[in-house]
Design a protein around this motif. Sequence first.
Motif, PDB file in Angstrom:
ATOM      1  N   ASP A 167       0.824  -1.211   0.000  1.00 31.08           N
ATOM      2  CA  ASP A 167       0.000   0.000   0.000  1.00 31.08           C
ATOM      3  C   ASP A 167       0.861   1.266   0.000  1.00 31.08           C
ATOM      4  O   ASP A 167       0.582   2.221  -0.722  1.00 31.08           O
ATOM      5  CB  ASP A 167      -0.919   0.005   1.222  1.00 31.08           C
ATOM      6  CG  ASP A 167      -1.951  -1.124   1.168  1.00 31.08           C
ATOM      7  OD1 ASP A 167      -2.198  -1.651   0.074  1.00 31.08           O
ATOM      8  OD2 ASP A 167      -2.496  -1.477   2.234  1.00 31.08           O
ATOM      9  N   ARG A 226       1.483   4.319  -2.737  1.00 30.50           N
ATOM     10  CA  ARG A 226       1.244   5.718  -2.353  1.00 30.50           C
ATOM     11  C   ARG A 226       2.515   6.560  -2.485  1.00 30.50           C
ATOM     12  O   ARG A 226       2.453   7.761  -2.745  1.00 30.50           O
ATOM     13  CB  ARG A 226       0.717   5.769  -0.913  1.00 30.50           C
ATOM     14  CG  ARG A 226       0.197   7.130  -0.520  1.00 30.50           C
ATOM     15  CD  ARG A 226      -0.413   7.125   0.858  1.00 30.50           C
ATOM     16  NE  ARG A 226      -0.727   8.486   1.281  1.00 30.50           N
ATOM     17  CZ  ARG A 226      -1.069   8.820   2.514  1.00 30.50           C
ATOM     18  NH1 ARG A 226      -1.175   7.897   3.446  1.00 30.50           N
ATOM     19  NH2 ARG A 226      -1.321  10.073   2.822  1.00 30.50           N
ATOM     20  N   TYR A 272       2.770   8.463  -5.655  1.00 32.77           N
ATOM     21  CA  TYR A 272       1.893   9.636  -5.649  1.00 32.77           C
ATOM     22  C   TYR A 272       2.521  10.771  -4.849  1.00 32.77           C
ATOM     23  O   TYR A 272       2.558  11.922  -5.302  1.00 32.77           O
ATOM     24  CB  TYR A 272       0.526   9.253  -5.072  1.00 32.77           C
ATOM     25  CG  TYR A 272      -0.323  10.431  -4.715  1.00 32.77           C
ATOM     26  CD1 TYR A 272      -0.980  11.160  -5.709  1.00 32.77           C
ATOM     27  CD2 TYR A 272      -0.471  10.836  -3.389  1.00 32.77           C
ATOM     28  CE1 TYR A 272      -1.760  12.263  -5.377  1.00 32.77           C
ATOM     29  CE2 TYR A 272      -1.243  11.931  -3.059  1.00 32.77           C
ATOM     30  CZ  TYR A 272      -1.882  12.641  -4.046  1.00 32.77           C
ATOM     31  OH  TYR A 272      -2.638  13.734  -3.715  1.00 32.77           O
ATOM     32  N   LYS A 309       3.535  14.407  -6.074  1.00 29.95           N
ATOM     33  CA  LYS A 309       2.830  15.552  -5.476  1.00 29.95           C
ATOM     34  C   LYS A 309       3.808  16.593  -4.966  1.00 29.95           C
ATOM     35  O   LYS A 309       3.623  17.793  -5.181  1.00 29.95           O
ATOM     36  CB  LYS A 309       1.939  15.067  -4.324  1.00 29.95           C
ATOM     37  CG  LYS A 309       1.196  16.195  -3.619  1.00 29.95           C
ATOM     38  CD  LYS A 309       0.324  15.683  -2.489  1.00 29.95           C
ATOM     39  CE  LYS A 309      -0.383  16.849  -1.780  1.00 29.95           C
ATOM     40  NZ  LYS A 309      -1.239  16.377  -0.663  1.00 29.95           N
ATOM     41  N   LYS A 337      -5.821   3.599  -6.838  1.00 28.89           N
ATOM     42  CA  LYS A 337      -6.708   4.695  -7.191  1.00 28.89           C
ATOM     43  C   LYS A 337      -5.889   5.856  -7.753  1.00 28.89           C
ATOM     44  O   LYS A 337      -4.931   6.319  -7.125  1.00 28.89           O
ATOM     45  CB  LYS A 337      -7.482   5.151  -5.947  1.00 28.89           C
ATOM     46  CG  LYS A 337      -8.544   6.180  -6.228  1.00 28.89           C
ATOM     47  CD  LYS A 337      -9.267   6.549  -4.935  1.00 28.89           C
ATOM     48  CE  LYS A 337     -10.309   7.630  -5.202  1.00 28.89           C
ATOM     49  NZ  LYS A 337     -10.981   8.050  -3.945  1.00 28.89           N
ATOM     50  N   GLU A 338      -6.266   6.291  -8.923  1.00 27.67           N
ATOM     51  CA  GLU A 338      -5.553   7.416  -9.541  1.00 27.67           C
ATOM     52  C   GLU A 338      -5.983   8.716  -8.878  1.00 27.67           C
ATOM     53  O   GLU A 338      -7.156   9.074  -8.883  1.00 27.67           O
ATOM     54  CB  GLU A 338      -5.859   7.469 -11.049  1.00 27.67           C
ATOM     55  CG  GLU A 338      -5.290   6.305 -11.831  1.00 27.67           C
ATOM     56  CD  GLU A 338      -3.765   6.360 -11.943  1.00 27.67           C
ATOM     57  OE1 GLU A 338      -3.219   7.466 -11.830  1.00 27.67           O
ATOM     58  OE2 GLU A 338      -3.155   5.300 -12.144  1.00 27.67           O
ATOM     59  N   LEU A 339      -5.063   9.404  -8.266  1.00 27.28           N
ATOM     60  CA  LEU A 339      -5.345  10.691  -7.631  1.00 27.28           C
ATOM     61  C   LEU A 339      -4.816  11.815  -8.512  1.00 27.28           C
ATOM     62  O   LEU A 339      -3.821  11.658  -9.222  1.00 27.28           O
ATOM     63  CB  LEU A 339      -4.695  10.740  -6.246  1.00 27.28           C
ATOM     64  CG  LEU A 339      -5.201   9.669  -5.262  1.00 27.28           C
ATOM     65  CD1 LEU A 339      -4.357   9.657  -4.005  1.00 27.28           C
ATOM     66  CD2 LEU A 339      -6.671   9.927  -4.916  1.00 27.28           C
ATOM     67  N   LYS A 340      -5.494  12.931  -8.447  1.00 26.07           N
ATOM     68  CA  LYS A 340      -5.149  14.049  -9.328  1.00 26.07           C
ATOM     69  C   LYS A 340      -3.798  14.630  -8.949  1.00 26.07           C
ATOM     70  O   LYS A 340      -3.517  14.890  -7.782  1.00 26.07           O
ATOM     71  CB  LYS A 340      -6.230  15.126  -9.236  1.00 26.07           C
ATOM     72  CG  LYS A 340      -6.107  16.192 -10.317  1.00 26.07           C
ATOM     73  CD  LYS A 340      -7.286  17.133 -10.283  1.00 26.07           C
ATOM     74  CE  LYS A 340      -7.137  18.180 -11.389  1.00 26.07           C
ATOM     75  NZ  LYS A 340      -8.263  19.141 -11.368  1.00 26.07           N
ATOM     76  N   LEU A 341      -2.973  14.821  -9.936  1.00 32.07           N
ATOM     77  CA  LEU A 341      -1.656  15.415  -9.741  1.00 32.07           C
ATOM     78  C   LEU A 341      -1.456  16.532 -10.757  1.00 32.07           C
ATOM     79  O   LEU A 341      -2.025  16.483 -11.859  1.00 32.07           O
ATOM     80  CB  LEU A 341      -0.561  14.367  -9.941  1.00 32.07           C
ATOM     81  CG  LEU A 341      -0.372  13.350  -8.815  1.00 32.07           C
ATOM     82  CD1 LEU A 341       0.491  12.186  -9.291  1.00 32.07           C
ATOM     83  CD2 LEU A 341       0.254  14.015  -7.596  1.00 32.07           C
ATOM     84  N   GLU A 363       1.160  18.439   6.273  1.00 32.81           N
ATOM     85  CA  GLU A 363       0.165  17.672   5.523  1.00 32.81           C
ATOM     86  C   GLU A 363       0.327  16.148   5.635  1.00 32.81           C
ATOM     87  O   GLU A 363      -0.616  15.414   5.353  1.00 32.81           O
ATOM     88  CB  GLU A 363       0.236  18.067   4.042  1.00 32.81           C
ATOM     89  CG  GLU A 363      -0.127  19.522   3.785  1.00 32.81           C
ATOM     90  CD  GLU A 363       0.046  19.909   2.332  1.00 32.81           C
ATOM     91  OE1 GLU A 363      -0.350  21.042   1.979  1.00 32.81           O
ATOM     92  OE2 GLU A 363       0.586  19.104   1.534  1.00 32.81           O
TER      93      GLU A 363
END
Length: 360
Positions: free
Chosen positions: A149, A153, A156, A160, A186-190, A235
């Motif tokens: 996992d 991540r 990403y 980011k 899961k594709e996250l917006k970058l 963050e």
Amino acid sequence: MTEKVLMSGNGAVGEAAIQAGCRHYFGYPITPQNELTAYMAERLGELGGVFIQSESELAAINMVFGASAAGARAMTSSSSPGISLKQEGISYIAGAELPCVIVNVMRAGPGLGDITPSQADYFQAVKGGGHGDYRLITIGPASVQELYDWTARAFYLADKYRNPVMILGDGFLGQMMEPLEIRKIKELKLPPKTWALTGAKGRRANIIRTLMLKVGELEEHNKKIQNKYRRIEKELVEYEAVLTDDAEIILVAYGMCARICKESVFLLRKEGIKAGLIRPITLWPYPSAIIRKISNNVRYVLTVEMSAGQMVEDVKLAVLGRCPVYFYGRMGGGVPTSEEIVNRIKELEVQRHKGTKKKE
């Protein structure tokens, strides 16, 4: 439908990288992470990706630099002495603000050491093993599932923040096998990689460098990346808390040591000793705030590591003298047992009871 398989930690890292879109891997063999290199060789061959067994660790990390500068998701992996050799390149990548994932399956040291598990590379990972003021986002997974996992991540997070991310495991975690759910990433917006060296037709050329000779230019660059590090600290802090609400004693440990400490907590509870556990998951940024908060309400903290005591310094900085901080560690491939940790707590209880009697 989620596929469930039995897989080694090293294999889980490799599959997570593939699922996250990594198609560029550069590495050099070293135990106990060789299964990861072999996995990437096989899978990238199937997918038409780029796998290069470089001539050295130095070459591998600089190949990562080049691939990342071109906008590719790139990864390298090694074990302690190999990571030491990569430090110059890691500093350059951090200075150039390039995203990549670096995996360190730690072995015992110092020097060549041996292939037994260790956590003695903590300082090197979270304090910056190379030159200059830089930080690696550093993750300390504690299971094969978490290796999967968090590796996914990590790509990403690297994109980011335009920063290298290190997965910090150990030989135990890398080679043991556990059930693993291969989850869809899961594709996250970058943001688009407008900075990448993809050719300059129709736009101004991008320049990626760490050599800045104009007076004050490098200082301004440093201020910029330090501001980024402060943003990451705000963050991205993750940890696990186990039975901390009523705890009078807190264990702090990460990775495999945390799993052993969790069993110790349950054994201590059976004997009426109210123990709890804080497991840092992000080793940088470090969960100092939660440790500081809990230290107001406990008698003491015991940090457990497979080292001579490295993370314990961050624990002491978090506690800031609110309560005593003790340490228990094993070195050179030694792995603490839950019984050893329970006995250490009992020793501390006896010592503290004697101290209280003297004061009376």
